[in-house]
Write an enzyme that holds these catalytic residues in place. Structure first.
Site, PDB file in Angstrom:
ATOM      1  N   GLY A   1      35.728  37.048  42.880  1.00  9.46           N
ATOM      2  CA  GLY A   1      36.233  36.650  44.178  1.00  9.46           C
ATOM      3  C   GLY A   1      37.667  36.171  44.177  1.00  9.46           C
ATOM      4  O   GLY A   1      38.266  35.986  45.230  1.00  9.46           O
ATOM      5  N   GLN A   2      38.243  35.933  43.001  1.00  6.22           N
ATOM      6  CA  GLN A   2      39.605  35.412  42.940  1.00  6.22           C
ATOM      7  C   GLN A   2      40.480  36.370  42.133  1.00  6.22           C
ATOM      8  O   GLN A   2      39.992  37.057  41.240  1.00  6.22           O
ATOM      9  CB  GLN A   2      39.617  34.026  42.297  1.00  6.22           C
ATOM     10  CG  GLN A   2      38.805  33.005  43.077  1.00  6.22           C
ATOM     11  CD  GLN A   2      39.032  31.596  42.551  1.00  6.22           C
ATOM     12  OE1 GLN A   2      39.993  30.945  42.897  1.00  6.22           O
ATOM     13  NE2 GLN A   2      38.137  31.127  41.711  1.00  6.22           N
TER      14      GLN A   2
ATOM     15  N   MET B   1      29.014  36.606  44.690  1.00  6.86           N
ATOM     16  CA  MET B   1      28.565  35.217  44.782  1.00  6.86           C
ATOM     17  C   MET B   1      27.059  35.066  44.995  1.00  6.86           C
ATOM     18  O   MET B   1      26.480  34.064  44.612  1.00  6.86           O
ATOM     19  CB  MET B   1      29.308  34.493  45.907  1.00  6.86           C
ATOM     20  CG  MET B   1      30.769  34.246  45.586  1.00  6.86           C
ATOM     21  SD  MET B   1      31.005  33.458  44.012  1.00  6.86           S
ATOM     22  CE  MET B   1      31.870  34.739  43.153  1.00  6.86           C
TER      23      MET B   1
ATOM     24  N   CYS C   1      32.412  29.994  40.704  1.00  6.14           N
ATOM     25  CA  CYS C   1      32.599  31.308  41.314  1.00  6.14           C
ATOM     26  C   CYS C   1      32.092  32.421  40.412  1.00  6.14           C
ATOM     27  O   CYS C   1      31.520  33.388  40.908  1.00  6.14           O
ATOM     28  CB  CYS C   1      34.079  31.427  41.660  1.00  6.14           C
ATOM     29  SG  CYS C   1      34.798  33.020  41.747  1.00  6.14           S
ATOM     30  N   MET C   2      32.213  32.309  39.100  1.00  9.18           N
ATOM     31  CA  MET C   2      31.699  33.399  38.260  1.00  9.18           C
ATOM     32  C   MET C   2      31.200  32.966  36.901  1.00  9.18           C
ATOM     33  O   MET C   2      30.998  33.810  36.027  1.00  9.18           O
ATOM     34  CB  MET C   2      32.733  34.533  38.109  1.00  9.18           C
ATOM     35  CG  MET C   2      34.143  34.126  38.118  1.00  9.18           C
ATOM     36  SD  MET C   2      35.037  33.716  36.630  1.00  9.18           S
ATOM     37  CE  MET C   2      34.191  32.720  35.598  1.00  9.18           C
TER      38      MET C   2
ATOM     39  N   LYS D   1      43.843  41.234  55.211  1.00  5.77           N
ATOM     40  CA  LYS D   1      44.470  40.095  54.531  1.00  5.77           C
ATOM     41  C   LYS D   1      45.656  40.555  53.696  1.00  5.77           C
ATOM     42  O   LYS D   1      46.707  39.940  53.701  1.00  5.77           O
ATOM     43  CB  LYS D   1      43.462  39.382  53.632  1.00  5.77           C
ATOM     44  CG  LYS D   1      42.390  38.640  54.385  1.00  5.77           C
ATOM     45  CD  LYS D   1      41.514  37.822  53.452  1.00  5.77           C
ATOM     46  CE  LYS D   1      40.683  38.667  52.524  1.00  5.77           C
ATOM     47  NZ  LYS D   1      39.736  39.581  53.172  1.00  5.77           N
TER      48      LYS D   1
END
Lengths: 219, 772, 79
Positions: free
Chosen positions: B398-399, B361, B176-177, B87
């Site tokens: 995750g971000q 997650m 997400c967190m 990616k």
């Protein structure tokens, strides 16, 4: 096949104080965990990790220049076909692991041929003669009009310097390490960073059997 | 524009020559012809953090003729040391999708009509003011994300909390967190990991808790594998609910039944105590024991409220609590054999082994997410394996800026850049730095994310501005929230870069600058702040999310609070924001330092980054003169929590007999709005699928590619089956990647959440399957 | 401000040399074929004088067998 048990052995000596546990490590997991065969999905992806672990770094980085793409494709009728056996085979060979795989499972230098041995990506298939044919004569019975398709182009990176995608099917060629590293590798497709171990972190499969499709939002 | 045109012409010139060559020389190939890099050397390379996950890899973006043309790993960045994943390597291609949003659009008589962006911003400001005047300050909201840059989140919080006076500020990082945050707050009293990625070069044992790192954090994973290869004493254990690439790479794969990680973690603690592997020096000096409420609910009903209450307990009480979690008892709940539980406990317990636990997650998107975070900390605390190189309970994100923007800037309803709205001195600090009356800042939090979209559905919120996220794909129990957003009297503003199901429900679409088309900062999982410059120009009228908010703020009359110009706003905002974190516990690097380096870890004190917190050898905030100082809590101790196993909000039963688990694949990131526009990634995984266990597939009578209908109490989706593909779920579970807007799996998922963190559980709900 | 593209044929066995020679010239971009003795050359010059100079340099290249035009554009005429 691979040196898995050896590695575990090392771990266990590291945890010598917990020798009671050694048994657990070897006897493996519960029925629940065992319900999935870890070798049998994602194009047998486990092979890559095992091979990466089992192949010494020095072997991976070695390069003999023995094989090139021209000779590689010469042995194949079309890209992806099982190669013919390019050398004489002892008449007593049955074509199973005791003889073919004695060299082709691990590679290394062959005194007999004066070359480094190519490593098979699928050593679990031990009936070699099933697919790999010997060459007793180069003469044809009748001339053929067979034409092969072009092999995949090299260097199909999408961007300057980006990792090229995988241009071939992974079926029977699940283990990247075996063909793309080591002194038996084909020089044009040899990689110099094999120790990273997780090939598909960067190299996406891109086998174009259908015309390339772009993502278009449905209205 | 002229440069772009010229570049286009050169491209045309090259392609026509290639075509001519093809006609003259059959079979001719030009491997690299698409890289119109100017090989006379004009290409320039500039640093940036990667746009995708929370790892925060440093990349170098190659620019030629004003366009981003290539990417390489930044060798100066300690995160990835020059390596990226697929990616990252192809990320620049996401800037050039054909359907890029380059102009503003406004809904007029039901149709989206292109308008000059000034007109759209006028309308946004006018609607915001009108809604606030008519329905009160809490009828307007902003919903952002962990992909907001730090300045984006900062100006959003300043405008909404400081100027407009509403705490209706949330971000998708809640989904997400949030459990990671409440885990840190309850165990340590201060957010974000104590360790850093360098732990990987020291640890002997890695345990991944419900964390498919091989696909989700591949660059960190390959660093782990490289360590295993280089050092002989490294073992990787994958502890998960589904078999993945991570299980294949691990030395041992252990599967547990969904939700039972709670029981297994307690059983590990039971074993550690039973075998006296407790590090008593550490526990006596640095740990205190607590319990909270039990049977805490799942939040599936509107207006659900819960407040935990901590009670001190002693070690004996904690030990008694663990009696319910003997390995033998837990084997029955979890499906993990008592031997495997003892094996993991022994690895944590062996004083000669350094252990790092990774999770993301799997533990956070969990209706007991806070608890399971606490429980894994318990393990590390009992054996004292924390805050030293290689001993690290490590919560991954995750971000790219879930930490930097959402956690540190505090773009959640209860948060301020420093502290929480409930505390007066935190409000005073914010009011002073923001130059607003302290009475502006409401001491009461309003809606967390799920409740915010419920409020939009109910009509309590009538104006919502959504930036850099795609909730109309990602909200659990999606149909309710999409129908809600489409109701009359709701005004939805969406800032984005491509059309998505979220822009489909918008009344105003604002074209946004993407990644390196703007200046900004991200903050990664290991407390690293990463600056990037504007490397290429945004297309058309696209502008940064920060500047969009500033434009609206100015129109609402807050010029005094938003005095910056487009030339210098990022640096000015950073220096203002930095005041919130002054002091050794959270000091941030200056703008100048950030611009120079490939990321700087905070606390950044006297020119030095802090790699391990709570450890006086590395952390200048430690003052107690002991071996460790857990200064986040008032008692200067880390807290061990007695948290029981409680079942999931919804479990398979005779009617809905399968677990549904959702997640990602390595190729695609989140809802795929960026990665699907990158050809190589789309070609590799062009659409989503449902993973079935081979035996379940045989029973259902489906083979690879055949359609399966997945039905829950909330909705259904029909999609192709994948058997023995990227991963294999155990019998009784299916797994669906959520990146594909053609298969909205979140219409099937359940909007249950952790009552403490309010983070939704995307990993567990009950479905049944039909062959379609 | 002309932009041209050509197919450049090297003298026998001199593809590598030709690529190096061409890359050394300013205003040139070189895309060699992977598998045949042919090179795509794209030139982009700011004005007539530079273009003339470049043409001269190209004519003087020892490694170059022939040059055939594939694409031409000159916005001088339109402006």
């Amino acid at each position: 096949m691979m040196k898995r048990s050896k590695k575990r052995g090392r771990l266990v000596t590291g945890v010598a104080a917990l020798c009671l546990l050694c048994a657990l490590i070897f006897t493996g997991s519960t029925a629940f965990s065992a319900s999935v065969d870890l070798r049998d999905f994602d194009n047998q992806g486990k092979k890559i990790y095992e091979a990466n672990d089992a192949t010494p770094q020095i072997y991976m980085s070695a390069d003999s220049g023995d094989r090139n793409l021209a000779s590689f494709y010469e042995l194949r009728q079309y890209p992806g076909s099982p190669p013919r056996i390019p050398h004489e085979v002892d008449l007593t060979f049955s074509g199973d692991e005791t003889d073919c795989l004695s060299c082709h499972a691990r590679g290394g230098y062959s005194q007999e041929f004066g070359k480094f041995v190519p490593v098979t990506p699928h050593p679990e298939n031990s009936l070699c003669y099933q697919c790999h044919a010997q060459v007793l004569t180069e003469e044809k019975f009748v001339e053929t009009e067979w034409k092969s398709i072009m092999p995949p182009r090299l260097g199909r990176s999408f961007l300057g310097g980006s990792p090229p995608p995988i241009p071939h099917s992974l079926q029977m060629r699940e283990n990247c390490i075996s063909c793309h590293t080591g002194p038996g590798a084909v020089v044009e497709i040899r990689v110099d960073h094999s120790a990273r171990g997780n090939c598909r972190q960067c190299h996406a499969p891109a086998v174009q059997t259908t015309p390339l499709q772009e993502f278009v939002r449905k209205p | 524009m002229k440069l772009n045109r010229r570049r286009f012409l050169k491209y045309a010139a090259a392609s026509s020559a290639v075509a001519t060559a093809g006609a003259l020389f059959p079979g001719v190939s030009f491997g690299n012809w698409q890289n119109l890099t100017n090989n006379s050397g004009i290409i320039s390379w500039q640093k940036a953090p990667c746009r995708f996950c929370g790892t925060g890899c440093g990349v170098l973006v190659g620019v030629s003729d004003g366009r981003a043309v290539a990417v390489k790993g930044d060798p100066n960045c300690s995160v990835n040391k020059g390596l990226c994943c697929m990616k990252g390597y192809h990320s620049v291609q996401m800037l050039y999708g054909k359907d890029r949003i380059t102009t503003a659009k406004v809904r007029k008589n039901g149709e989206m009509v292109e308008v000059p962006i000034k007109e759209a911003l006028d309308l946004v400001a006018e609607k915001l003011q009108e809604t606030k005047d008519k329905h009160g300050k809490d009828s307007v909201a902003i919903y952002g994300s962990g992909q907001w840059t730090i300045p984006d989140g900062y100006v959003a919080s300043k405008l909404f909390k400081g100027c407009l006076g509403t705490n209706n500020v949330e971000a998708n990082a809640r989904l997400c967190m949030a459990s990671a945050v409440t885990g840190f707050m309850t165990s340590f009293g201060i957010d974000e990991p104590m360790g850093c990625y360098e732990d990987m070069d020291h640890a002997n044992v890695f345990i991944t808790w419900g964390n498919n790192m091989a696909e989700m954090h591949p660059v960190l994973f390959s660093r782990m594998l490289a360590n295993r290869k280089r050092r002989t004493n490294v073992t990787v254990i994958d502890f998960a609910t589904r078999s993945t690439r991570t299980s294949q790479a691990a030395d041992k794969s252990i599967l547990f039944r969904p939700q039972t990680d709670l029981a297994v973690a307690n059983a590990i603690c039971y074993e550690i105590i039973k075998n006296d592997w407790v590090n008593w020096n550490f526990v006596n000096e640095h740990v205190s024991f607590h319990k909270g409420k039990t049977n805490i609910g799942y939040g599936t009903e509107d207006h659900f409220a819960f407040k935990d209450k901590a009670e001190s307990i002693n070690f004996e009480e904690y030990k008694l609590f663990l009696e319910d979690y003997t390995p033998e008892k837990v084997e029955k709940i979890s499906g993990v054999s008592a031997r495997d539980i003892k094996y993991m406990a022994a690895l944590y317990g062996d004083p000669s082994l350094k252990v790092t636990s990774f999770w993301c997650m799997g533990m956070n998107q969990h209706t007991r997410g806070t608890w399971i975070n606490n429980l894994v900390y318990n393990i590390h605390l009992l054996v004292g394996k924390i805050s030293t190189p290689g001993n690290s309970p490590f919560s991954l994100t995750g971000q790219p800026s879930a930490c930097g923007t959402v956690r540190e800037v505090g773009t959640l309803t209860h948060k301020l850049p420093h502290g929480v709205v409930m505390k007066e001195h935190h409000r005073e600090m914010a009011a002073e730095i923001w130059d607003v009356p302290v009475s502006n800042i409401d001491p009461k939090p309003t809606y967390h994310t799920v409740e915010m979209f419920r409020a939009l559905d109910r009509g309590d919120i009538k104006f919502i501005w959504i930036q850099v996220t795609n909730p109309m794909v990602t909200m659990p129990n999606l149909r309710r929230y999409r129908d809600g957003a489409l109701k009359d009297g709701r005004f939805v503003v969406v800032s984005d870069v491509y059309p998505t199901p979220t822009t489909d429900v918008a009344d105003v679409i604002l074209p946004a600058a993407l990644w390196v088309e703007q200046e900004g900062m991200f903050g990664n999982s290991e407390r690293r702040t990463q600056h990037f410059a504007e490397i290429v120009k945004p297309p058309g009228e696209a502008m940064s999310d920060t500047w969009q908010i500033i434009e609206v703020a100015k129109r609402l009359g807050f010029e005094k609070q938003f005095p910056w110009t487009q030339d210098d706003y990022i640096g000015k905002i950073w220096e203002e924001y930095r005041k919130f974190h002054a002091g050794p516990k959270h000091e941030m690097a200056s703008y100048k330092v950030l611009k120079e380096r490939s990321g700087v870890q905070w606390p950044f004190v006297n020119g030095k980054e802090t790699r391990w917190r709570f450890n006086p050898k590395y952390d200048p905030a430690c003052t107690n003169g002991k071996e460790f100082d857990f200064y986040g809590k008032k008692d200067n101790r880390a807290w061990i929590w007695a948290r029981p196993y409680e079942p999931a909000a919804e479990s398979p039963d005779s009617e809905y007999n399968f677990w549904l688990n959702t997640g990602r694949v390595i190729e695609h990131w989140h809802t795929g709005s960026m990665t699907r526009r990158i050809p190589v990634l789309h070609n590799a995984v062009p659409s989503s699928y449902v993973e079935l266990n081979p035996e379940d597939a045989a029973e259902l009578g489906v083979v690879n590619g055949e359609m399966v209908k997945i039905i829950s109490r909330r909705g259904e989706v029909t999609m192709p089956a994948q058997i023995k593909g990227r991963g294999v779920p155990p019998r009784g579970m299916v797994f669906v990647p959520f990146f594909d807007e053609s298969y909205l799996i979140n219409e099937v998922t359940l909007d249950a959440f952790c009552p403490i963190s309010k983070q939704a559980d995307y990993k567990k709900c009950a479905v049944r399957l039909e062959k379609a | 401000m002309p932009i041209f593209s050509y197919l450049a044929m090297p003298k026998s066995g001199a593809k590598e040399v030709l690529c190096a020679d061409l890359a050394a010239l300013s205003n040139c971009e070189v895309i060699p074929s992977d598998n045949q003795e042919v090179v795509v050359l794209v030139t982009d010059t700011p004005d007539e004088t530079t273009e003339d100079k470049l043409q001269k340099s190209l004519n003087n290249l020892q490694s170059l067998q022939s040059l055939s035009l594939a694409f031409g554009y000159d916005d001088q005429e339109k402006q």
